[in-house]
Motif scaffolding. Structure first.
Motif, PDB file in Angstrom:
ATOM      1  N   HIS A   1       0.971  -1.079  -0.104  1.00 56.58           N
ATOM      2  CA  HIS A   1      -0.105  -0.113   0.094  1.00 56.58           C
ATOM      3  C   HIS A   1       0.999   1.290  -0.002  1.00 56.58           C
ATOM      4  CE1 HIS A   1      -3.869  -1.833   0.656  1.00 56.58           C
ATOM      5  NE2 HIS A   1      -3.126  -2.913   1.331  1.00 56.58           N
ATOM      6  N   LEU A   2       2.152   1.228   0.451  1.00 51.07           N
ATOM      7  CA  LEU A   2       2.889   2.373   0.193  1.00 51.07           C
ATOM      8  C   LEU A   2       3.774   2.736  -0.925  1.00 51.07           C
ATOM      9  CD1 LEU A   2       4.574   1.362   3.727  1.00 51.07           C
ATOM     10  CD2 LEU A   2       2.576   3.044   3.078  1.00 51.07           C
ATOM     11  N   ARG A   3       4.019   3.949  -1.262  1.00 52.08           N
ATOM     12  CA  ARG A   3       4.529   4.410  -2.304  1.00 52.08           C
ATOM     13  C   ARG A   3       6.279   4.933  -1.793  1.00 52.08           C
ATOM     14  NH1 ARG A   3       1.828   5.881  -6.899  1.00 52.08           N
ATOM     15  NH2 ARG A   3       3.177   7.683  -7.281  1.00 52.08           N
ATOM     16  N   GLY A   4       6.227   5.162  -0.525  1.00 54.32           N
ATOM     17  CA  GLY A   4       7.710   5.524  -0.013  1.00 54.32           C
ATOM     18  C   GLY A   4       7.454   5.704   1.443  1.00 54.32           C
ATOM     19  N   VAL A   5       8.572   5.717   2.009  1.00 54.75           N
ATOM     20  CA  VAL A   5       8.533   5.871   3.672  1.00 54.75           C
ATOM     21  C   VAL A   5       9.796   6.692   3.994  1.00 54.75           C
ATOM     22  CG1 VAL A   5       8.860   4.737   5.795  1.00 54.75           C
ATOM     23  CG2 VAL A   5       7.786   3.687   3.947  1.00 54.75           C
ATOM     24  N   ALA A   6       9.534   7.711   4.596  1.00 54.18           N
ATOM     25  CA  ALA A   6      10.518   8.592   5.347  1.00 54.18           C
ATOM     26  C   ALA A   6      10.540   8.671   6.570  1.00 54.18           C
ATOM     27  CB  ALA A   6      10.365  10.181   4.562  1.00 54.18           C
ATOM     28  N   LEU A   7      11.678   8.303   7.182  1.00 57.02           N
ATOM     29  CA  LEU A   7      11.823   8.279   8.680  1.00 57.02           C
ATOM     30  C   LEU A   7      12.974   9.282   9.064  1.00 57.02           C
ATOM     31  CD1 LEU A   7      12.042   4.425   8.706  1.00 57.02           C
ATOM     32  CD2 LEU A   7      10.078   5.798   9.049  1.00 57.02           C
ATOM     33  N   LEU A   8      12.751   9.969  10.240  1.00 62.12           N
ATOM     34  CA  LEU A   8      13.318  11.014  10.765  1.00 62.12           C
ATOM     35  C   LEU A   8      13.660  10.814  12.034  1.00 62.12           C
ATOM     36  CD1 LEU A   8      11.084  12.387   8.617  1.00 62.12           C
ATOM     37  CD2 LEU A   8      11.522  14.604   9.986  1.00 62.12           C
ATOM     38  N   ASP A   9      15.038  10.670  12.259  1.00 62.69           N
ATOM     39  CA  ASP A   9      15.770  10.640  13.356  1.00 62.69           C
ATOM     40  C   ASP A   9      15.221   9.949  14.639  1.00 62.69           C
ATOM     41  OD1 ASP A   9      18.195  11.807  14.690  1.00 62.69           O
ATOM     42  OD2 ASP A   9      16.972  13.143  16.123  1.00 62.69           O
ATOM     43  N   ALA A  10      15.368   8.647  14.344  1.00 65.85           N
ATOM     44  CA  ALA A  10      14.930   7.608  15.284  1.00 65.85           C
ATOM     45  C   ALA A  10      15.756   6.307  15.133  1.00 65.85           C
ATOM     46  CB  ALA A  10      13.510   7.310  14.932  1.00 65.85           C
ATOM     47  N   GLY A  11      15.944   5.771  16.029  1.00 71.36           N
ATOM     48  CA  GLY A  11      16.450   4.382  16.034  1.00 71.36           C
ATOM     49  C   GLY A  11      15.070   3.408  16.124  1.00 71.36           C
TER      50      GLY A  11
ATOM     51  N   THR B   1      17.455   2.985  -0.331  1.00 67.22           N
ATOM     52  CA  THR B   1      17.591   4.148   0.773  1.00 67.22           C
ATOM     53  C   THR B   1      18.093   5.238   0.343  1.00 67.22           C
ATOM     54  OG1 THR B   1      19.746   3.106   1.515  1.00 67.22           O
ATOM     55  CG2 THR B   1      17.537   2.420   2.832  1.00 67.22           C
ATOM     56  N   THR B   2      17.501   6.145   0.670  1.00 67.41           N
ATOM     57  CA  THR B   2      18.254   7.411   0.318  1.00 67.41           C
ATOM     58  C   THR B   2      18.503   8.395   1.409  1.00 67.41           C
ATOM     59  OG1 THR B   2      16.941   7.676  -1.718  1.00 67.41           O
ATOM     60  CG2 THR B   2      17.970   9.752  -1.120  1.00 67.41           C
ATOM     61  N   ARG B   3      19.557   9.333   1.526  1.00 67.82           N
ATOM     62  CA  ARG B   3      19.996  10.002   2.562  1.00 67.82           C
ATOM     63  C   ARG B   3      19.746  11.318   2.473  1.00 67.82           C
ATOM     64  NH1 ARG B   3      26.500  10.200   4.099  1.00 67.82           N
ATOM     65  NH2 ARG B   3      26.377  12.164   5.060  1.00 67.82           N
ATOM     66  N   ILE B   4      19.188  12.009   3.539  1.00 62.59           N
ATOM     67  CA  ILE B   4      19.417  13.441   3.568  1.00 62.59           C
ATOM     68  C   ILE B   4      19.821  13.646   5.107  1.00 62.59           C
ATOM     69  CG2 ILE B   4      17.977  15.653   3.862  1.00 62.59           C
ATOM     70  CD1 ILE B   4      16.347  14.458   1.463  1.00 62.59           C
ATOM     71  N   ILE B   5      20.869  14.935   5.414  1.00 64.92           N
ATOM     72  CA  ILE B   5      21.042  15.230   6.463  1.00 64.92           C
ATOM     73  C   ILE B   5      20.728  16.977   6.503  1.00 64.92           C
ATOM     74  CG2 ILE B   5      23.149  15.748   8.115  1.00 64.92           C
ATOM     75  CD1 ILE B   5      24.324  13.240   7.230  1.00 64.92           C
TER      76      ILE B   5
ATOM     77  N   ILE C   1      10.385  15.908   1.333  1.00 62.62           N
ATOM     78  CA  ILE C   1       9.096  14.946   1.034  1.00 62.62           C
ATOM     79  C   ILE C   1       8.719  15.210  -0.698  1.00 62.62           C
ATOM     80  CG2 ILE C   1       6.654  14.894   1.354  1.00 62.62           C
ATOM     81  CD1 ILE C   1       7.476  15.651   4.419  1.00 62.62           C
ATOM     82  N   THR C   2       8.543  16.459  -0.806  1.00 55.59           N
ATOM     83  CA  THR C   2       8.358  16.764  -2.170  1.00 55.59           C
ATOM     84  C   THR C   2       9.233  16.230  -3.119  1.00 55.59           C
ATOM     85  OG1 THR C   2       7.320  18.986  -1.556  1.00 55.59           O
ATOM     86  CG2 THR C   2       7.733  18.703  -4.053  1.00 55.59           C
ATOM     87  N   ASP C   3      10.330  16.180  -3.006  1.00 56.73           N
ATOM     88  CA  ASP C   3      11.160  15.384  -3.762  1.00 56.73           C
ATOM     89  C   ASP C   3      11.322  13.906  -4.129  1.00 56.73           C
ATOM     90  OD1 ASP C   3      12.262  18.026  -4.766  1.00 56.73           O
ATOM     91  OD2 ASP C   3      14.022  17.993  -3.345  1.00 56.73           O
ATOM     92  N   PHE C   4      10.986  13.471  -2.691  1.00 53.92           N
ATOM     93  CA  PHE C   4      10.916  12.058  -2.672  1.00 53.92           C
ATOM     94  C   PHE C   4       9.572  11.155  -3.099  1.00 53.92           C
ATOM     95  CE2 PHE C   4       9.998   8.357   0.524  1.00 53.92           C
ATOM     96  CZ  PHE C   4      11.032   7.634   0.005  1.00 53.92           C
ATOM     97  N   ILE C   5       8.769  11.879  -2.879  1.00 56.42           N
ATOM     98  CA  ILE C   5       7.188  11.223  -3.182  1.00 56.42           C
ATOM     99  C   ILE C   5       7.225  11.331  -4.688  1.00 56.42           C
ATOM    100  CG2 ILE C   5       5.037  11.122  -2.867  1.00 56.42           C
ATOM    101  CD1 ILE C   5       5.257  11.832  -0.040  1.00 56.42           C
ATOM    102  N   PRO C   6       6.885  10.192  -5.525  1.00 58.31           N
ATOM    103  CA  PRO C   6       6.556  10.328  -6.760  1.00 58.31           C
ATOM    104  C   PRO C   6       5.192  10.621  -7.120  1.00 58.31           C
ATOM    105  CG  PRO C   6       6.642   7.948  -6.165  1.00 58.31           C
ATOM    106  CD  PRO C   6       6.941   8.915  -4.946  1.00 58.31           C
ATOM    107  N   ASP C   7       5.009  11.427  -8.171  1.00 57.84           N
ATOM    108  CA  ASP C   7       3.672  11.762  -8.708  1.00 57.84           C
ATOM    109  C   ASP C   7       2.949  10.229  -8.815  1.00 57.84           C
ATOM    110  OD1 ASP C   7       3.835  14.452  -8.619  1.00 57.84           O
ATOM    111  OD2 ASP C   7       4.709  14.413 -10.847  1.00 57.84           O
ATOM    112  N   GLU C   8       1.499  10.464  -8.907  1.00 57.98           N
ATOM    113  CA  GLU C   8       0.366   9.376  -9.241  1.00 57.98           C
ATOM    114  C   GLU C   8       0.883   8.944 -10.665  1.00 57.98           C
ATOM    115  OE1 GLU C   8      -1.633   9.200  -5.435  1.00 57.98           O
ATOM    116  OE2 GLU C   8      -2.034   7.875  -7.219  1.00 57.98           O
ATOM    117  N   ASP C   9       0.701   7.494 -10.519  1.00 59.70           N
ATOM    118  CA  ASP C   9       1.001   6.893 -12.123  1.00 59.70           C
ATOM    119  C   ASP C   9      -0.322   7.357 -12.974  1.00 59.70           C
ATOM    120  OD1 ASP C   9       3.510   5.710 -11.276  1.00 59.70           O
ATOM    121  OD2 ASP C   9       2.471   4.034 -10.704  1.00 59.70           O
TER     122      ASP C   9
END
Length: 312
Positions: free
Chosen positions: A140-150, A280-284, A304-312
């Motif tokens: 169900h997912l198109r992408g997952v962005a995770l911020l500063d968490a173990g 995986t992609t990295r941003i600091i 977020i805008t750069d990472f998430i693709p447009d709808e097909d």
């Protein structure tokens, strides 16, 4: 069923935390949905025809953590910020705060809002939940962005460091696990406790004003919020066990964006997740501490805008 909110908490039973004032954000609507037996609070806006983005906050915050990011996403995305169970204006169930159980509730809430495919953006404990959700509902997912968490069982250290330069960032994990003591010491002192995290873990100590600290403290103090906040830590071992079990013989294939900051808790989120994810992609983010969406909202909206693709 979804229920829109008025400017004050409605008298209806649809809002399970009526003693906590609602925060209003222009262009967004409050809703409550039945998420497999737990009423969850969602704040929705943007383009309903655009790609859906679901935002999850962590301790000690609520959906309000995304208030500076959300307006920058509305032109392109269908934006949904959800309070986790026990958080903000969501119901505080008595048990089952392991992240796989919570992830199922979050996914059910998104479905109840009429969304079948979406991207996740999550911070802190929200990232714990997002990782487990990806393991269970990846299709169900198109992408997952995770911020500063173990992530429990994945990249969260088993031992608390004793070096003073690092221990202050993680000491509370052990404290929250102790039965009863945190409740005894913190009840009535929630504002002091919440304020310490918000001021110490942000790069600039004035990142949060008094009203914001008041809001987050009130959310934890009201209607079992403290118990629920602690429960995520107390169930972290079960979250870790289920994460490891789910990853036996597989890896995540959904694109994963790891977002760290110059002065956060996890120096390189992408590196910490890459052993369990194919893409995986990295941003600091510079000039930020742990609370990156509050400290650098424009950078997060752009990422977020750069990472998430447009709808097909």
């Amino acid at each position: 069923m979804t229920v829109p909110a008025t400017s004050t908490p409605p008298a209806s039973e649809s809002n399970p935390v009526r003693d906590l004032p609602l925060q209003q954000l222009a262009g967004f609507t409050h809703r409550w949905v039945d998420a497999d037996g737990v009423r969850l609070h969602a704040v929705e806006g943007g383009r309903t025809s655009g790609p859906a983005v679901v935002l999850l906050a962590g301790f000690p915050q609520t959906w309000w953590a995304w208030r500076k990011v959300m307006p920058g996403l509305t032109r392109r995305f269908h934006v949904i910020a959800i309070d986790l169970p026990g958080q903000g204006h969501s119901e505080r169930p008595e048990r089952s705060y392991d992240t796989h159980t919570i992830a199922a509730h979050v996914h059910a809430a998104v479905k109840a809002l009429g969304v079948s495919t979406y991207s996740l953006v999550a911070h802190d404990i929200g990232a714990w939940v997002a990782f487990s959700l990806a393991l269970n509902f990846e299709s169900h997912l198109r992408g997952v962005a995770l911020l500063d968490a173990g992530i429990p069982g994945i990249s969260l250290p088993e031992a608390i460091p004793t070096d003073p330069d690092r221990a202050w960032k993680t000491w509370h994990f052990a404290f929250h696990l102790v039965p009863d003591l945190p409740e005894t010491l913190l009840t009535g002192r929630e504002r002091d406790y919440v304020g310490w995290f918000l001021k110490m873990k942000a790069l600039a100590p004035d990142t949060f004003d008094d009203a914001e600290i008041d809001h987050y403290a009130a959310a934890i103090a009201v209607d079992g919020g403290l118990r629920a906040s602690l429960a995520y830590y107390r169930d972290a071992a079960e979250s870790a066990r289920k994460n490891r079990e789910a990853l036996k013989g597989r890896r995540l294939t959904v694109p994963v964006l790891g977002i760290s900051s110059s002065h956060g808790s996890v120096p390189d989120m992408a590196a910490s997740l890459s052993p369990w994810a194919d893409n995986t992609t990295r941003i600091i983010v510079p000039d930020a501490g742990h609370f990156i969406p509050d400290e650098q909202p424009e950078a997060i909206a752009a990422a977020i805008t750069d990472f998430i693709p447009d709808e097909d």
